[in-house]
Design an enzyme around this catalytic site. Sequence first.
Site, PDB file in Angstrom:
ATOM      1  CE  LYS A  82      -1.675  -5.274  -2.013  1.00 49.82           C
ATOM      2  NZ  LYS A  82      -1.738  -5.214  -0.575  1.00 49.82           N
TER       3      LYS A  82
ATOM      4  CD1 TRP B  44      14.618  -3.236  -3.384  1.00 50.82           C
ATOM      5  CD2 TRP B  44      15.282  -1.584  -2.044  1.00 50.82           C
ATOM      6  NE1 TRP B  44      13.667  -2.248  -3.436  1.00 50.82           N
ATOM      7  CE2 TRP B  44      14.052  -1.230  -2.623  1.00 50.82           C
ATOM      8  CE3 TRP B  44      15.887  -0.693  -1.152  1.00 50.82           C
ATOM      9  CZ2 TRP B  44      13.407  -0.024  -2.358  1.00 50.82           C
ATOM     10  CZ3 TRP B  44      15.256   0.513  -0.885  1.00 50.82           C
ATOM     11  CH2 TRP B  44      14.023   0.841  -1.488  1.00 50.82           C
TER      12      TRP B  44
ATOM     13  CB  CYS C 163      19.795  -6.201   1.241  1.00 51.69           C
ATOM     14  SG  CYS C 163      20.146  -4.634   0.467  1.00 51.69           S
TER      15      CYS C 163
ATOM     16  NE  ARG D   4      14.944  -9.908   3.030  1.00 55.56           N
ATOM     17  CZ  ARG D   4      14.751  -9.673   4.327  1.00 55.56           C
ATOM     18  NH1 ARG D   4      13.966 -10.454   5.019  1.00 55.56           N
ATOM     19  NH2 ARG D   4      15.353  -8.673   4.936  1.00 55.56           N
TER      20      ARG D   4
ATOM     21  CG  ASN E 282      19.301  -5.751   5.029  1.00 58.76           C
ATOM     22  OD1 ASN E 282      18.987  -4.664   4.565  1.00 58.76           O
ATOM     23  ND2 ASN E 282      18.437  -6.560   5.612  1.00 58.76           N
ATOM     24  N   GLY E 283      21.202  -2.780   5.011  1.00 58.43           N
ATOM     25  CA  GLY E 283      21.072  -1.593   5.862  1.00 58.43           C
ATOM     26  C   GLY E 283      21.702  -0.387   5.200  1.00 58.43           C
TER      27      GLY E 283
ATOM     28  CG  HIS F 278     -14.247  18.969  -1.138  1.00 57.04           C
ATOM     29  ND1 HIS F 278     -14.922  20.158  -0.945  1.00 57.04           N
ATOM     30  CD2 HIS F 278     -14.976  18.014  -0.512  1.00 57.04           C
ATOM     31  CE1 HIS F 278     -15.999  19.934  -0.210  1.00 57.04           C
ATOM     32  NE2 HIS F 278     -16.061  18.631   0.054  1.00 57.04           N
TER      33      HIS F 278
ATOM     34  CD  GLU G 213      -4.291  -3.148   1.048  1.00 55.64           C
ATOM     35  OE1 GLU G 213      -3.695  -2.125   1.419  1.00 55.64           O
ATOM     36  OE2 GLU G 213      -3.696  -4.199   0.760  1.00 55.64           O
TER      37      GLU G 213
ATOM     38  CE  LYS H  97       5.529 -10.237   2.209  1.00 57.43           C
ATOM     39  NZ  LYS H  97       4.170  -9.874   1.757  1.00 57.43           N
TER      40      LYS H  97
ATOM     41  CD  GLU I  84       1.596  -3.384  -3.332  1.00 57.62           C
ATOM     42  OE1 GLU I  84       2.691  -3.192  -2.809  1.00 57.62           O
ATOM     43  OE2 GLU I  84       0.631  -3.900  -2.736  1.00 57.62           O
TER      44      GLU I  84
HETATM   45  C1  F6R Z   1       1.725  -3.544   0.205  1.00 59.64           C
HETATM   46  C2  F6R Z   1       2.628  -3.919   1.269  1.00 59.64           C
HETATM   47  C3  F6R Z   1       3.325  -2.852   2.012  1.00 59.64           C
HETATM   48  C4  F6R Z   1       3.494  -3.250   3.492  1.00 59.64           C
HETATM   49  C5  F6R Z   1       4.352  -2.220   4.218  1.00 59.64           C
HETATM   50  C6  F6R Z   1       4.469  -2.543   5.692  1.00 59.64           C
HETATM   51  O1  F6R Z   1       1.133  -4.645  -0.383  1.00 59.64           O
HETATM   52  O2  F6R Z   1       2.828  -5.079   1.517  1.00 59.64           O
HETATM   53  O3  F6R Z   1       2.675  -1.634   1.894  1.00 59.64           O
HETATM   54  O4  F6R Z   1       2.232  -3.344   4.062  1.00 59.64           O
HETATM   55  O5  F6R Z   1       5.627  -2.179   3.643  1.00 59.64           O
HETATM   56  O6  F6R Z   1       5.023  -3.797   5.893  1.00 59.64           O
HETATM   57  P1  F6R Z   1       4.925  -4.538   7.264  1.00 59.64           P
HETATM   58  O7  F6R Z   1       3.504  -4.918   7.494  1.00 59.64           O
HETATM   59  O8  F6R Z   1       5.820  -5.720   7.120  1.00 59.64           O
HETATM   60  O9  F6R Z   1       5.414  -3.583   8.315  1.00 59.64           O
END
Ligand code: F6R
Length: 601
Positions: free
Chosen positions: A478, A72, A2, A27, A98-99, A497, A474, A596, A481
């Site tokens: 990517k 959110w 949020c 976000r 937010n929370g 395995h 990673e 985000k 997501e």
């Molecule tokens: C993926 C991504 C998330 C963040 C995760 C941690 O592209 O961005 O997996 O890496 O939510 O976020 P931070 O680094 O802000 O703690």
Amino acid sequence: MCGIVGIVGAEFKIDELVSDLQKLEYRGYDSAGIAYIENGRISITKTLGRIQNLKEKIKPVTSLAGIAHTRWATHGVPNDINAHPHTDCTGKIALVHNGIIENYVELKEFLLERGHKFISDTDTEVIAHLIEENYEGDLYRAVLKTVKQLNGAYAIAVMHSDHPDILVAARKGSPLVLGKAEDKVILASDVTPIIKYTKDVVFLEEGDIAILKEREYKITDSNGNLVVRKVYHINWDEAAAEKSGYKHFMIKEIKEEPEAIENALVGRITQEGPVLNELKEFDLENIEKIKLVACGTSYHAALVFKYFVEKHSDIDIEVDVASEFRYRNVHVDDKTLVIAISQSGETADTLESVRIVKKKGAKVVAISNVVGSTITRESDVTVYMNAGPEIGVAATKTYVNQLVVLYILGMSLLKRRNIWNEELENDYKFLKESPKLFRKLLESLDIDELASYYKNYNHFMYIGRGINYPTALEGALKLKEISYINATAYPAGELKHGPIALLDPTFPVFAIAPQGYLYEKIKSNIEESKARKARIIAVTNEGNEGLSKIVDDVIYVPSAPDDMYPLIMSPIIQIFAYLISDMRGYDPDKPRNLAKSVTVE
Ligand code: F6R
């Protein structure tokens, strides 16, 4: 998660407030809303979906105060009713949050008994009614009393039609930032909507309550005592948070990687070698254990550090995802260095892990991109990654800069322990050269056709070995997501395995296969996959022409020392995922269900 924006002060157009809210779109959210004062009453507009829908719904009016919100969903499905702001029974109070309020069920029962009427399924609505219950003519006092009754996490902004020229805000567990411009005070979940007004900002601390007026704000602690909070200067410019002609923020931010690396290296590359001034006072020479804690992409950066430093030293290094770490009985002491990595500096699980290990006596170094964020304030010291604002939800340039900062940290730690050799010298040289190499790679990389060929596959298996295994993780993250493709990652030796059973012509394998020390091993794993008729895409180093005879498609990166491949491979996995997402018709900047800044557990 949020996002909150609030403005109070000289009359402003409410569509300006909605534009400011758009700065928080990155976000992640599912609905949006706004409250402001019109003819002495609170007026609210809410909508499911994009802020653009909200823009189309609002009236061209002005107000002295307003609050806006992107939601959110946590409690109650995304819809117009559950969207914020929420109000009390009188409609005089409006609030955004937010929370998560953990005791909202008990509070709701209490409020229902007192005759309050609820219209939404949210936990947030109880706060509005509770403020109504506690209100005796002073909004600040009512909020002060109310927050004492809440368990859980909150950042709230509240307005009352009897006090049209003030906002009251409070935080515990979720971030809130204030900025004072000439004739107004702005409040937001992070600095992005504020930098247009001022670059001097104040981060509310745990338990703080703030009263905002036209030209001033006052902050008190949770007991009502006036407090003064530090003013931080943010040197991000507004233009950095715009798309500047790119189709998406994500690709713009990938293209910014060379410059981002340069900014991460400034002052850290010296005549004497790699230096992190931030850690000067730390007794790195005598650290016995290192524990890294992070989530998602940041966790993958942590894994690279483990492979790197472990190879060159005898330090015990452990990496864990924060949501597990915080519930384990982790053994730390004053000889343990904890490194908490979070680009946003607000991730709830990482933050809680920091609090836990600090109580147990460990020293904590935070690695973050956001000046003044909660993790940076609660850790012993922060190493900033200096990537500039990252708006795309998927981490790209911040991942690259996390790696850069972690390599520098690892190198300076090794050097201070008198571990330095030719291999590390070459790693260091490569790091210095990396902005140039990234520029060349990003200019010449052309994998559009390749991405187009693979865009309709529904499954991908990413594999890597040793220090290249985190790149596989990673790469899969990517892709899944932002493209919603079932991408999974395994250390290549694990394929046999179990996961190899999945492979067939519909299930391509994406192999991270530079000619490093485990090259022959991963080549065997590629052969095993080929034998199951899976198509293979491999990323390897320039000059390794032989691999193209074995695999279906090859992508080349500049040759690098073994330790450094995770860095130079990063743009490849990012751009591959970006292209596929875009070609499948999705918005890579705003992947569904994701946020985000993950400020709830
Ligand atoms: C993926 C991504 C998330 C963040 C995760 C941690 O592209 O961005 O997996 O890496 O939510 O976020 P931070 O680094 O802000 O703690």
